[in-house]
Design a protein around this motif. Structure first.
Motif, PDB file in Angstrom:
ATOM      1  N   GLY A 816       0.744  -1.185   0.145  1.00  0.00           N
ATOM      2  CA  GLY A 816      -0.026  -0.004   0.031  1.00  0.00           C
ATOM      3  C   GLY A 816       0.924   1.156   0.020  1.00  0.00           C
ATOM      4  N   ALA A 817       2.032   1.303   0.580  1.00  0.00           N
ATOM      5  CA  ALA A 817       2.884   2.350   0.703  1.00  0.00           C
ATOM      6  C   ALA A 817       3.989   2.334  -0.337  1.00  0.00           C
ATOM      7  CB  ALA A 817       3.694   2.344   1.975  1.00  0.00           C
ATOM      8  N   PHE A 818       3.989   1.302  -1.334  1.00  0.00           N
ATOM      9  CA  PHE A 818       5.107   1.322  -2.259  1.00  0.00           C
ATOM     10  C   PHE A 818       4.936   2.497  -3.494  1.00  0.00           C
ATOM     11  CE2 PHE A 818       6.914  -3.281  -2.718  1.00  0.00           C
ATOM     12  CZ  PHE A 818       7.976  -2.774  -1.910  1.00  0.00           C
ATOM     13  N   PRO A 819       3.746   2.935  -3.912  1.00  0.00           N
ATOM     14  CA  PRO A 819       3.711   3.999  -4.940  1.00  0.00           C
ATOM     15  C   PRO A 819       4.339   5.108  -4.427  1.00  0.00           C
ATOM     16  CG  PRO A 819       1.296   2.943  -4.694  1.00  0.00           C
ATOM     17  CD  PRO A 819       2.317   2.471  -3.658  1.00  0.00           C
ATOM     18  N   VAL A 820       4.188   5.579  -3.035  1.00  0.00           N
ATOM     19  CA  VAL A 820       4.765   6.915  -2.452  1.00  0.00           C
ATOM     20  C   VAL A 820       6.594   6.377  -2.262  1.00  0.00           C
ATOM     21  CG1 VAL A 820       5.053   8.586  -0.698  1.00  0.00           C
ATOM     22  CG2 VAL A 820       2.759   7.693  -1.452  1.00  0.00           C
ATOM     23  N   LEU A 821       6.618   5.403  -1.559  1.00  0.00           N
ATOM     24  CA  LEU A 821       7.985   4.942  -1.447  1.00  0.00           C
ATOM     25  C   LEU A 821       8.784   4.955  -2.566  1.00  0.00           C
ATOM     26  CD1 LEU A 821       7.596   2.191   1.491  1.00  0.00           C
ATOM     27  CD2 LEU A 821       8.349   4.427   1.584  1.00  0.00           C
ATOM     28  N   LEU A 822       8.391   4.280  -3.574  1.00  0.00           N
ATOM     29  CA  LEU A 822       9.260   3.943  -4.987  1.00  0.00           C
ATOM     30  C   LEU A 822       9.338   5.389  -5.727  1.00  0.00           C
ATOM     31  CD1 LEU A 822       8.274   0.560  -5.967  1.00  0.00           C
ATOM     32  CD2 LEU A 822       9.916   1.143  -4.605  1.00  0.00           C
ATOM     33  N   GLY A 823       7.961   6.156  -5.704  1.00  0.00           N
ATOM     34  CA  GLY A 823       8.042   7.419  -6.585  1.00  0.00           C
ATOM     35  C   GLY A 823       8.818   8.585  -5.864  1.00  0.00           C
ATOM     36  N   HIS A 824       8.831   8.832  -4.585  1.00  0.00           N
ATOM     37  CA  HIS A 824       9.283   9.827  -3.952  1.00  0.00           C
ATOM     38  C   HIS A 824      10.381   9.475  -2.785  1.00  0.00           C
ATOM     39  CE1 HIS A 824       6.310  12.348  -5.835  1.00  0.00           C
ATOM     40  NE2 HIS A 824       5.346  11.324  -5.666  1.00  0.00           N
ATOM     41  N   GLY A 825      10.464   8.283  -2.525  1.00  0.00           N
ATOM     42  CA  GLY A 825      11.622   7.971  -1.526  1.00  0.00           C
ATOM     43  C   GLY A 825      12.832   8.195  -1.842  1.00  0.00           C
ATOM     44  N   GLY A 826      13.923   8.021  -1.005  1.00  0.00           N
ATOM     45  CA  GLY A 826      15.423   8.269  -1.191  1.00  0.00           C
ATOM     46  C   GLY A 826      15.657   6.663  -1.453  1.00  0.00           C
ATOM     47  N   LEU A 827      17.142   6.500  -1.427  1.00  0.00           N
ATOM     48  CA  LEU A 827      17.822   5.103  -1.507  1.00  0.00           C
ATOM     49  C   LEU A 827      17.576   4.295  -0.407  1.00  0.00           C
ATOM     50  CD1 LEU A 827      21.252   6.254  -3.267  1.00  0.00           C
ATOM     51  CD2 LEU A 827      19.204   5.246  -4.392  1.00  0.00           C
ATOM     52  N   GLU A 828      17.822   4.977   0.816  1.00  0.00           N
ATOM     53  CA  GLU A 828      17.672   4.237   1.934  1.00  0.00           C
ATOM     54  C   GLU A 828      16.086   3.785   2.174  1.00  0.00           C
ATOM     55  OE1 GLU A 828      18.220   4.821   6.905  1.00  0.00           O
ATOM     56  OE2 GLU A 828      18.955   6.259   5.430  1.00  0.00           O
ATOM     57  N   LEU A 829      15.270   4.479   1.900  1.00  0.00           N
ATOM     58  CA  LEU A 829      13.954   4.290   2.265  1.00  0.00           C
ATOM     59  C   LEU A 829      13.345   3.163   1.375  1.00  0.00           C
ATOM     60  CD1 LEU A 829      11.886   5.041   4.280  1.00  0.00           C
ATOM     61  CD2 LEU A 829      10.758   6.840   2.530  1.00  0.00           C
ATOM     62  N   ARG A 830      13.735   3.025   0.188  1.00  0.00           N
ATOM     63  CA  ARG A 830      13.470   2.133  -0.958  1.00  0.00           C
ATOM     64  C   ARG A 830      14.141   0.850  -0.421  1.00  0.00           C
ATOM     65  NH1 ARG A 830      14.351   6.154  -5.263  1.00  0.00           N
ATOM     66  NH2 ARG A 830      16.388   5.070  -5.765  1.00  0.00           N
ATOM     67  N   ALA A 831      15.361   0.768  -0.172  1.00  0.00           N
ATOM     68  CA  ALA A 831      16.243  -0.127   0.169  1.00  0.00           C
ATOM     69  C   ALA A 831      15.336  -0.949   1.620  1.00  0.00           C
ATOM     70  CB  ALA A 831      17.559  -0.022   0.607  1.00  0.00           C
ATOM     71  N   ARG A 832      14.897  -0.306   2.503  1.00  0.00           N
ATOM     72  CA  ARG A 832      14.356  -0.659   3.381  1.00  0.00           C
ATOM     73  C   ARG A 832      12.848  -1.459   3.246  1.00  0.00           C
ATOM     74  NH1 ARG A 832      13.002   3.299   7.587  1.00  0.00           N
ATOM     75  NH2 ARG A 832      11.715   1.823   8.390  1.00  0.00           N
ATOM     76  N   ALA A 833      12.423  -0.936   2.149  1.00  0.00           N
ATOM     77  CA  ALA A 833      10.956  -1.451   1.574  1.00  0.00           C
ATOM     78  C   ALA A 833      11.272  -2.710   0.971  1.00  0.00           C
ATOM     79  CB  ALA A 833      10.293  -0.343   1.035  1.00  0.00           C
ATOM     80  N   PHE A 834      12.348  -2.774   0.106  1.00  0.00           N
ATOM     81  CA  PHE A 834      12.639  -3.866  -0.593  1.00  0.00           C
ATOM     82  C   PHE A 834      13.063  -5.030   0.199  1.00  0.00           C
ATOM     83  CE2 PHE A 834      13.696  -1.138  -4.303  1.00  0.00           C
ATOM     84  CZ  PHE A 834      12.624  -1.507  -5.073  1.00  0.00           C
TER      85      PHE A 834
END
Length: 923
Positions: A816-834
């Motif tokens: 549910g949070a992926f659209p914002v995380l992948l579209g506007h998140g930085g390297l660290e935030l995206r890596a944590r999500a992955f």
């Protein structure tokens, strides 16, 4: 010869540049000379060289040393009529050093300029250099360094001197090389200057310039309409009884200004004795310099411009605006006592009738007691600038009372706007008894309002008053203040009961965009107010810029051959350009747009607005605001591109801006270094940087509140990295209380998320879930989309840590949070999500790795790439560890070993960063 010193760190070595400084010091303080030695003709000219030498000695230990031609060009700027003699003497002295004996003789003579223990028996008029002064210490260090040189080192120094001269002099044209390479001209130059009458020489040159000026005055009739008092003071100052010298007898020295203040020589050319500007032109010049001071801040030259202002006061004491310029100059150089003295002196002399551009009130008797309310307003803003919120609020409250008594509606509107700015910038938790008792609209509402409600009321009142008075710049500024309020504060109802009480406690981004759009309308409406606000002197500013003096001479001259009457027609018919204050307000709206999109979580829009501001409004805005825009762009690079590109951009920004305390570039530098130290595991360095960041904040309560919050957050993250969870939680709770006290709601959401992170890392996921949910509630109320996605990710990690049975719930939250995380998140935030997504798949019993390995390997591979750009060893090691497990289940041994090798590499880098730091925090 320019280059990088190859000596050991801390060693003071003799270089050709330092040798050149010693030669100039000998010229400044020759042994057995009187107080004004040859070839100087006045004390001020002698002191000017001293100031130049002080600046050279202070920068003598820089990594890069200037070339000889660069030093000579600097001499030409400050040398005046003696620039050729100083250049010839310097180049000739260097070229005469042909053997080691010459060097020994030179340094032996250099000892003679230092005063010893028996210097008190010398003649008072004789020049001696105090060994404890800056120049004396520099000379002693040079003597000591030369005495320590071996014979081979002395010969090497001679070779460097020859190269130093050869490289620099080869750049000069043949007709200029005669000044340096011709030894005969060098030996004859002192005799030539000794035999000539320097004073008569300068007077003759000046009289020629005045005659040329008279020719131009006949063509431009409006040029020579100076006030009689000003002309009389000049004629009295420079008159002479001699029959041949009718205009001046002696040149008067003024320190040459650099950069923006160098135009002062066009207005006050005291070296030539010609003060050829009208009163309007001087007022225009002062307005231009005031605007330059406000834009450049502390980077504006202090001493050079101060000498020009002092000279203006001597020639025209009725120019009271000069005191206001001295106040601004001291204000932006953080000189509290001098600023206070000059602002008092300005209002004592002028009663505020000159220098402050307010629209006069419609009442007839508002100026009967001077403009005391304007003085209070300026004094309150001075306290605001120096970080004295209590004193500023008291003075501004008094300004409100006096403005009401004098019916000065304009000053009242500006005072209310200043109070609103102070309340929004500083953390003021209680205002009862200060403004509520003196401002009747607030008193009628009641003193039970909170600070934020009172701020909202004052903003609305100030905006309505500015609109009624048609103060369009103040209207635009109030719209920006309203946008900031709508961004960070919830508009709570003034009444806590009844049908008018609103139950929707949330910010409205539409209101923010509306206020920003209204503030931008100023550029279409500024014309009417510009005709009222700008004094007549401002129209002469453009003409002063066109009258540029040739750089090859310090004597004022008009370029009669290349100028014509078309310049006068161009000046008289030139349309009024957009005022700088209008462009600055328009730029501020774009800079605030960048901040708003950062808060809302749209990184592309934030970057676009910051880039637009830095490109289009850098020239008309203050250096602090431009540095803030550059800082936003650098932080964007660090978050989305990694530290390598961010540090490269930071290096370029440091060359453009001064890295002084509290500057935006310095703050960004400390933040980047701290983040990099945390990611690499160097906790000791991270703590040192955190302490440096905290020192930048003022000790006054409520001042620099953003820096204090930032330092506390980073200190808590250091304790989390050191597994000191109880101490980190204590700091986070104290920080939450401070943010709640000063109504920093956006920061409260971050602190709550930090508390959830602390409980997650300590293994108490059950206790961390309420904090994550509270942070989500704050994010929804303030439309913090990116922070909401980050809180959702933390909540998913908390659910996953409770056991594999919650893996599907955690996975649903992440998706549910992926659209914002992948579209506007930085390297660290995206890596944590992955990584969290991969862990959810691996923990789910219904998921088969052998059937869908790409569902796990693809996010882990992308996370590893992003984390390696950030050099985040701990999280990168976790990603490679999971990849090794997946490859082991798939039976791909080669890939498993490769992932295991990468895992070991990051673990080794993390452990070798600094084990002693970890032990320090564990004790």
């Amino acid at each position: 010869m320019s280059g990088i010193s190859k000596a050991a760190p801390g060693a003071f070595t003799i270089t050709p540049h330092k040798l050149s400084i010693c030669i100039l010091i000998q010229v400044y303080a020759p042994p057995s000379q009187t107080s004004v030695p040859f070839p100087f003709s006045s004390v001020s000219q002698h002191n000017l060289l001293a100031s130049f030498l002080l600046s050279l000695t202070k920068s003598s230990e820089d990594i890069f040393e200037p070339k000889l031609d660069e030093l000579i060009s600097q001499l030409n700027e400050i040398g005046g009529v003696l620039k050729h003699w100083l250049s010839d003497h310097l180049a000739g002295k260097l070229s005469s050093l042909a053997s080691p004996d010459d060097l020994f003789n030179f340094f032996n003579d250099l000892r003679g300029i230092l005063g010893g223990s028996d210097s008190n028996v010398m003649d008072d008029a004789q020049i001696i250099l105090d060994p404890r002064s800056n120049l004396g210490v520099f000379v002693r260090r040079c003597l000591l360094a030369f005495n320590l040189l071996s014979f081979e080192a002395v010969c090497h120094l001679l070779t460097n001197v020859a190269t130093y001269c050869k490289e620099s002099l080869s750049a000069y044209p043949p007709y200029e090389l005669s000044h340096f390479n011709d030894s005969d001209s060098y030996t004859e130059a002192p005799k030539h200057y000794e035999n000539m009458d320097l004073e008569n020489f300068v007077v003759e040159k000046v009289n020629k310039e005045i005659e040329a000026r008279n020719v131009v005055d006949e063509k431009l009739s409006f040029h020579n309409h100076a006030p009689k008092a000003l002309v009389r003071s000049i004629e009295d100052h420079y008159s002479s009884p001699g029959p041949q010298i009718k205009r001046i007898t002696k040149p008067r020295e003024v320190s040459t200004c650099e950069s923006s203040s160098c135009d002062a020589s066009d207005c006050v050319d005291s070296q030539t004795g010609a003060f050829l500007r009208t009163n309007w032109q001087i007022q225009g010049y002062l307005l231009e310099q005031a605007d330059t001071i406000e834009r450049q801040g502390s980077s504006f030259t202090l001493n050079a411009f101060e000498s020009v202002l002092k000279d203006l006061l001597k020639l025209a004491p009725e120019l009271h605006r000069v005191h206001f310029l001295r106040y601004l100059n001291s204000l932006y150089h953080q000189d509290y006592h001098t600023a206070l003295e000059n602002i008092h002196r300005y209002f004592d002399y002028s009663a505020g009738t000159e220098g402050c551009d307010f629209i006069p009130s419609s009442s007839t008797g508002c100026n009967s007691f001077g403009r005391y309310e304007v003085a209070l307003l300026c004094l309150g803003m001075m306290h605001f600038h120096f970080g004295h919120p209590k004193q500023a609020l008291e003075v501004l409250t008094e300004a409100v009372r006096v403005s009401q008594q004098q019916n000065n509606d304009s000053c009242l509107a500006y005072t209310l706007a200043a109070i609103c700015k102070m309340l929004s910038e500083f953390g003021v938790s209680n205002m009862r008894g200060l403004i509520g008792s003196s401002y009747s609209p607030v008193t009628s509402i009641g003193t039970s309002l909170s600070t934020q409600q009172l701020l909202y009321v004052l903003l609305r009142r100030s905006l309505k008053r500015a609109e009624s008075l048609k103060l369009k710049r103040l209207v635009a500024s109030n719209h920006l203040a309203m946008a900031k309020f709508d961004l960070t504060q919830v508009q709570r109802p003034l009444l806590s009961f009844g049908p008018k009480a609103s139950m929707k406690l949330a910010t409205c981004p539409i209101n923010v965009c509306k206020e920003l759009r209204l503030s931008s309308h100023l550029i279409n409406e500024y014309g009417d107010e510009a005709s009222l606000m700008i004094s007549d002197g401002a129209f002469c500013t453009q003409w002063i810029k066109n009258l540029k003096k040739p750089k090859c001479s310090v004597i004022f001259s008009h370029e009669n051959e290349c100028r014509s009457n078309t310049d006068a027609l161009q000046f008289c018919g030139q349309p009024c350009s957009i005022p700088g204050s209008v462009l600055q307000l328009l730029g501020s709206s774009y800079l605030f747009r960048a901040t708003a999109w950062e808060v809302y979580g749209s990184a592309p829009l934030a970057r676009m607005n910051a880039l637009l501001y830095a490109t289009c409004f850098a020239d008309s805005s203050s250096l602090d605001d431009v540095a803030l825009a550059y800082g936003k762009l650098i932080q964007h690079l660090a978050v989305f591109k990694g530290y390598k590109e961010a540090f490269a951009a930071l290096k370029l920004a440091e060359e453009k801006f001064l890295s002084v305390s509290k500057s935006q570039i310095q703050l960004v530098k400390l933040q980047l270094l701290h983040d990099h130290a945390l990611h690499t595991g160097n906790l000791k360095l991270a703590q040192q940087l955190c302490d440096e960041l905290g020192v930048l904040a003022s000790s006054v309560t409520g001042v620099d509140i953003e820096i204090k919050v930032e330092a506390s957050l980073r200190h808590a993250r250091i304790l989390i990295a050191a597994n000191q969870f109880s101490q980190a939680a204590s700091i986070a709770h104290s920080l939450f209380c401070m943010c709640y006290k000063f109504s920093l709601q956006v920061e409260n959401a971050t602190v709550l998320l930090l508390l959830a992170e602390i409980h997650k890392r300590s293994g108490n996921a059950v206790l961390g879930i309420p904090y994550a949910l509270a942070s989500l509630s704050f994010c929804k109320s303030f439309n913090l989309d990116l922070l909401k996605a980050s809180a959702t990710l933390t909540l998913a990690e908390l659910w996953l840590s409770l056991g594999s049975s919650h893996a599907k719930r955690a996975l649903a939250l992440i998706h549910g949070a992926f659209p914002v995380l992948l579209g506007h998140g930085g390297l660290e935030l995206r890596a944590r999500a992955f990584i969290t997504e991969a862990k959810c798949y691996l923990a789910d019993s219904s998921f088969s790795v052998s059937e869908e390995p790409e569902m796990v390997l693809e996010p882990l591979t992308q996370a590893a790439k992003d984390l390696e750009l950030l050099e985040y060893h701990k999280l990168a090691a976790e990603a490679f560890y999971l990849m090794a497990i997946v490859y082991d289940k798939l039976g791909q041994l080669d890939h498993r070993e490769e992932a295991a090798y990468s895992f070991r590499k990051h673990i080794t880098a993390l452990e070798s960063s600094d084990i002693e730091d970890l032990l320090q925090y564990c004790c």
